[in-house]
Design an enzyme around this catalytic site. Structure first.
Site, PDB file in Angstrom:
ATOM      1  N   SER A  10      -3.788-100.519   7.246  1.00 39.99           N
ATOM      2  CA  SER A  10      -2.706-101.550   7.697  1.00 39.99           C
ATOM      3  C   SER A  10      -3.221-102.567   8.486  1.00 39.99           C
ATOM      4  O   SER A  10      -3.842-102.219   9.696  1.00 39.99           O
ATOM      5  CB  SER A  10      -1.561-100.977   8.371  1.00 39.99           C
ATOM      6  N   HIS A  35      -3.027-102.682   2.974  1.00 45.60           N
ATOM      7  CA  HIS A  35      -1.577-102.595   3.284  1.00 45.60           C
ATOM      8  C   HIS A  35      -1.062-103.735   4.173  1.00 45.60           C
ATOM      9  O   HIS A  35      -1.576-103.846   5.011  1.00 45.60           O
ATOM     10  CB  HIS A  35      -1.297-101.114   3.984  1.00 45.60           C
ATOM     11  N   ASP A  37       2.281-105.257   6.168  1.00 46.59           N
ATOM     12  CA  ASP A  37       3.530-104.932   6.847  1.00 46.59           C
ATOM     13  C   ASP A  37       4.212-106.304   7.061  1.00 46.59           C
ATOM     14  O   ASP A  37       3.968-106.786   8.269  1.00 46.59           O
ATOM     15  CB  ASP A  37       3.131-104.039   8.205  1.00 46.59           C
ATOM     16  N   MET A  39       7.820-108.128   8.307  1.00 38.39           N
ATOM     17  CA  MET A  39       8.974-107.611   9.124  1.00 38.39           C
ATOM     18  C   MET A  39       9.593-109.100   9.290  1.00 38.39           C
ATOM     19  O   MET A  39       8.872-109.864   9.837  1.00 38.39           O
ATOM     20  CB  MET A  39       8.450-107.047  10.435  1.00 38.39           C
ATOM     21  N   HIS A  68       4.429-103.988   1.925  1.00 39.22           N
ATOM     22  CA  HIS A  68       5.451-103.120   2.513  1.00 39.22           C
ATOM     23  C   HIS A  68       6.404-103.931   2.972  1.00 39.22           C
ATOM     24  O   HIS A  68       6.339-104.649   4.316  1.00 39.22           O
ATOM     25  CB  HIS A  68       4.963-102.236   3.429  1.00 39.22           C
ATOM     26  N   MET A  70       9.599-104.761   5.155  1.00 42.24           N
ATOM     27  CA  MET A  70      10.724-104.346   6.071  1.00 42.24           C
ATOM     28  C   MET A  70      11.587-105.534   6.534  1.00 42.24           C
ATOM     29  O   MET A  70      11.405-106.037   7.604  1.00 42.24           O
ATOM     30  CB  MET A  70       9.964-103.638   7.366  1.00 42.24           C
ATOM     31  N   MET A 139       8.500 -92.813   5.165  1.00 38.25           N
ATOM     32  CA  MET A 139       8.005 -93.481   6.632  1.00 38.25           C
ATOM     33  C   MET A 139       8.023 -92.282   7.614  1.00 38.25           C
ATOM     34  O   MET A 139       9.091 -91.426   7.685  1.00 38.25           O
ATOM     35  CB  MET A 139       9.086 -94.473   7.289  1.00 38.25           C
ATOM     36  N   GLY A 144       8.381-100.753  12.137  1.00 40.50           N
ATOM     37  CA  GLY A 144       8.595-102.057  13.093  1.00 40.50           C
ATOM     38  C   GLY A 144       7.307-101.923  14.135  1.00 40.50           C
ATOM     39  O   GLY A 144       7.047-103.172  14.437  1.00 40.50           O
ATOM     40  N   PHE A 145       6.688-100.962  14.297  1.00 41.48           N
ATOM     41  CA  PHE A 145       5.369-101.096  15.288  1.00 41.48           C
ATOM     42  C   PHE A 145       4.269-100.031  14.756  1.00 41.48           C
ATOM     43  O   PHE A 145       4.748 -99.023  14.605  1.00 41.48           O
ATOM     44  CB  PHE A 145       6.078-100.836  16.622  1.00 41.48           C
ATOM     45  N   GLY A 146       3.165-100.436  15.119  1.00 42.87           N
ATOM     46  CA  GLY A 146       1.978 -99.517  15.024  1.00 42.87           C
ATOM     47  C   GLY A 146       1.799 -98.702  16.213  1.00 42.87           C
ATOM     48  O   GLY A 146       2.538 -99.094  17.366  1.00 42.87           O
ATOM     49  N   ASP A 177       3.276 -93.268   5.778  1.00 47.12           N
ATOM     50  CA  ASP A 177       3.030 -94.507   6.711  1.00 47.12           C
ATOM     51  C   ASP A 177       3.660 -94.107   8.056  1.00 47.12           C
ATOM     52  O   ASP A 177       4.703 -94.122   8.204  1.00 47.12           O
ATOM     53  CB  ASP A 177       3.612 -95.715   6.148  1.00 47.12           C
ATOM     54  N   GLY A 178       2.624 -94.106   9.046  1.00 45.91           N
ATOM     55  CA  GLY A 178       3.080 -94.228  10.386  1.00 45.91           C
ATOM     56  C   GLY A 178       2.444 -93.019  11.078  1.00 45.91           C
ATOM     57  O   GLY A 178       2.756 -91.814  10.722  1.00 45.91           O
ATOM     58  N   GLY A 179       1.719 -93.106  12.176  1.00 45.81           N
ATOM     59  CA  GLY A 179       1.169 -92.154  13.026  1.00 45.81           C
ATOM     60  C   GLY A 179      -0.058 -91.274  12.205  1.00 45.81           C
ATOM     61  O   GLY A 179      -0.273 -90.188  12.429  1.00 45.81           O
ATOM     62  N   SER A 200      -3.364 -98.153  13.584  1.00 45.35           N
ATOM     63  CA  SER A 200      -4.152 -98.122  14.732  1.00 45.35           C
ATOM     64  C   SER A 200      -5.227 -97.172  14.815  1.00 45.35           C
ATOM     65  O   SER A 200      -6.276 -97.321  15.457  1.00 45.35           O
ATOM     66  CB  SER A 200      -3.178 -97.791  15.893  1.00 45.35           C
TER      67      SER A 200
END
Ligand code: DX5
Ligand code: ZN
Length: 218
Positions: A10, A35, A37, A39, A68, A70, A139, A144-146, A177-179, A200
């Site tokens: 991402s 990817h 993102d 928003m 993606h 959002m 998700m 909303g945030f990395g 997606d996420g973490g 990240s």
């Protein structure tokens, strides 16, 4: 049940002053997708970029553009994202009243359709759209945030989503997606994920290419 994953870096965590460099870095890696993102400051409390940015970077890569959205009322924009160069357009179940109609719009543009759900949205909501979907996105953080931590409950959701996909549309791919890092990525793959999105863990670290390699080998 280990299989080689698709890795979708991402660019949300890349340096926005030189996004082309991030795209080129991904081009030089073995990551299969990029990817994006998007928003809108309404569906999520953050703003990023839209069609013009994706369109501007499209000529610089032949990787799959995994977009993606959002954004609220994605039906207003999916056609433009398709024409900007998206290959897969994923919208949120929570962001539209007429999910099936959005799917039709995406397919009419000849693009792949994905559906995403937030951490507190049950997987059961997807049963009637999976037969028409190319991708399901679970998700594993609040969008909303990395840089947020993986929500553990996502593992059970991935397992259930995989079960529904196997029964309803085995061609559909399962994305998380996420973490995502080397630990959560491995657990997610064991739970049935096919695609790992990571921001990240790739662009927030010293050696993004090495992070991509690590995820590809999980
Ligand atoms: C979050 C985005 C993610 C984000 C993931 O709303 O959908 O794609 O880039 O970032 P990390 O990998 O840092 O959690
Ligand atoms: Zn994303």
């Amino acid at each position: 049940m280990n299989h080689s994953p698709i890795v979708a870096p991402s660019v949300l965590s890349a340096d926005f002053s030189c996004l082309k460099n991030a795209v080129e870095l991904i081009n030089e890696s073995q990551a299969q997708w990029i990817h994006w993102d998007v928003m809108d400051g309404r569906f999520v409390p953050n703003l990023t970029f839209g069609m013009p940015v994706i369109n501007a970077l499209r000529p610089y890569s032949t990787k799959v553009f995994d977009v993606h959205l959002m954004i609220e009322q994605p039906e207003k924009y999916v056609q433009e994202f398709a024409r900007a160069g998206a290959d897969i357009i994923t919208v949120h179940y929570e962001a539209t009243t007429h999910l099936h109609r959005v799917m039709q719009k995406v397919k009419n543009e000849g693009k792949k359709f994905g559906v995403a759900i937030n951490p507190a949205t049950p997987v059961d909501c997807l049963r009637d759209i999976i037969p028409y979907s190319d991708l399901v996105l679970i998700m594993s953080v609040n969008p909303g945030f990395g840089g947020q931590s993986f929500i553990d409950r996502s593992i059970e959701k991935l397992k259930l989503a995989k079960e529904y996909i196997a029964g309803l549309n085995p061609e559909c791919v399962l994305e998380v997606d996420g973490g995502i890092n080397e630990t959560t990525g491995k657990i997610a793959l064991e739970a049935g994920a096919d695609v790992l999105v990571a921001g990240s863990y790739i662009f927030g670290r010293k050696n993004p290419k090495k992070s991509i390699e690590t995820l590809l080998k999980l």
